[in-house]
Each structure stands twice: as structure tokens, then as C-alpha cells.
Write a protein that holds these residues in place. Structure first.
Motif, PDB file in Angstrom:
ATOM      1  N   LEU A   1       0.831  -1.197   0.000  1.00  0.00           N
ATOM      2  CA  LEU A   1       0.000   0.000   0.000  1.00  0.00           C
ATOM      3  C   LEU A   1       0.871   1.255   0.000  1.00  0.00           C
ATOM      4  N   ALA A   2       1.844   1.296   0.902  1.00  0.00           N
ATOM      5  CA  ALA A   2       2.733   2.457   0.987  1.00  0.00           C
ATOM      6  C   ALA A   2       3.483   2.660  -0.321  1.00  0.00           C
ATOM      7  N   ARG A   3       3.989   1.570  -0.900  1.00  0.00           N
ATOM      8  CA  ARG A   3       4.730   1.643  -2.156  1.00  0.00           C
ATOM      9  C   ARG A   3       3.843   2.157  -3.279  1.00  0.00           C
ATOM     10  N   ARG A   4       2.635   1.621  -3.397  1.00  0.00           N
ATOM     11  CA  ARG A   4       1.738   2.007  -4.477  1.00  0.00           C
ATOM     12  C   ARG A   4       1.254   3.459  -4.347  1.00  0.00           C
ATOM     13  N   VAL A   5       0.927   3.866  -3.098  1.00  0.00           N
ATOM     14  CA  VAL A   5       0.471   5.246  -2.885  1.00  0.00           C
ATOM     15  C   VAL A   5       1.614   6.216  -3.171  1.00  0.00           C
TER      16      VAL A   5
END
Length: 151
Positions: A141-145
Motif C-alpha cells: 500500500l505504501a509503495r503504491r500510494v
């Protein structure tokens, strides 16, 4: 009783009907019931805190687990009155008087009391079993956001 008196005064002063005062009273009785107090005791216990925070299974050095759990438990206990007040007012705003009474009746029954005792261990076991997947999801999630925001 002080919380109930205050909440009733506030609600009645703002023109709330008598049924709302009854809901507050029922919600306070529910929160103060043996079962709900036991659930909060378990939730705020050092063991409960350790499970909730995922600090079991080696993620925290064994010699620090008890002291960290005690610190967190003390901090959570310090907010217990505010937590109980929020639960009481939230229940009174969300549920009807009949629903609050039904919840109280269920959790006062043999089955409800048994279910309540099992809830914290159930949640701890469930969270522990999905912990690695949840951590991976958070990283994804952190990577994609971050990628989305940097475009």
C-alpha cells in the motif's frame, strides 16, 4: 454515575427526548455490566495489549515484553474513563433502546458471556495469523500510494 448525570443534563438541555435519556441510562448499564467491564479489563491487560500490538512471537525482545506491555497497559488504562464515556454516548446515539437492551440481555446470557470471554483470544489469534499478510499489504500500500503521488 457522574458520567450519566452529565450526559443526561447535556442531552436534556439540548431538547433531547426522555427516550434518549433512557438510552443513555441503558448504555451506561451495559458498559458497567460485569461482562463488558471484564472485556475491557482483558483488553487493557498486559497480555491483551501484547496481542493487540502484535508484540508476541519474537517481534519484541523477551526481556522487554513485560515492561513494554505494562507501559502500554497503563497508558490505555488512563484513557479508560474517556473510552467508557465515548462508548456510552455512541451507543445511545447509534442504537435504539430495544437494541441496547437486547445487547445487554445477550451478553448477560450464558452464551453471550461465553462468547465475550472468547472474543479477545479469538481476535488476538486471528490478528496473529494474518499479521504477516497484513504487514505485506501495508508495505504494498505504501509503495503504491507513494508511486501514485510521485507521478
Amino acid at each position: 454515575m457522574r458520567i450519566l448525570t452529565f450526559l443526561i443534563t447535556v442531552f436534556l438541555a439540548s431538547g433531547v427526548l426522555a427516550e434518549d435519556a433512557e438510552r443513555l441510562e441503558a448504555a451506561e448499564a451495559y458498559v458497567n455490566s460485569k461482562g463488558q467491564q471484564g472485556l475491557m479489563d482483558d483488553m487493557l491487560s498486559p497480555e491483551g495489549v501484547m496481542a493487540q500490538m502484535g508484540l508476541i512471537g519474537g517481534s519484541l525482545p523477551a526481556d522487554k515484553q513485560a515492561s513494554v506491555a505494562k507501559i502500554v497497559s497503563e497508558e490505555l488504562a488512563s484513557i479508560r474513563p474517556a473510552m467508557e464515556s465515548a462508548i456510552i454516548s455512541g451507543m445511545a446515539e447509534t442504537f435504539t433502546l430495544a437494541e441496547i437492551k437486547a445487547l445487554a440481555a445477550f451478553y448477560s446470557s450464558e452464551e453471550g458471556a461465553s462468547a465475550m470471554k472468547k472474543m479477545n483470544p479469538f481476535m488476538a489469534q486471528t490478528m496473529q495469523s494474518i499479521g504477516p499478510a497484513f504487514q505485506q499489504m501495508q508495505a504494498n500500500l505504501a509503495r503504491r500510494v507513494q508511486a501514485e503521488l510521485s507521478e
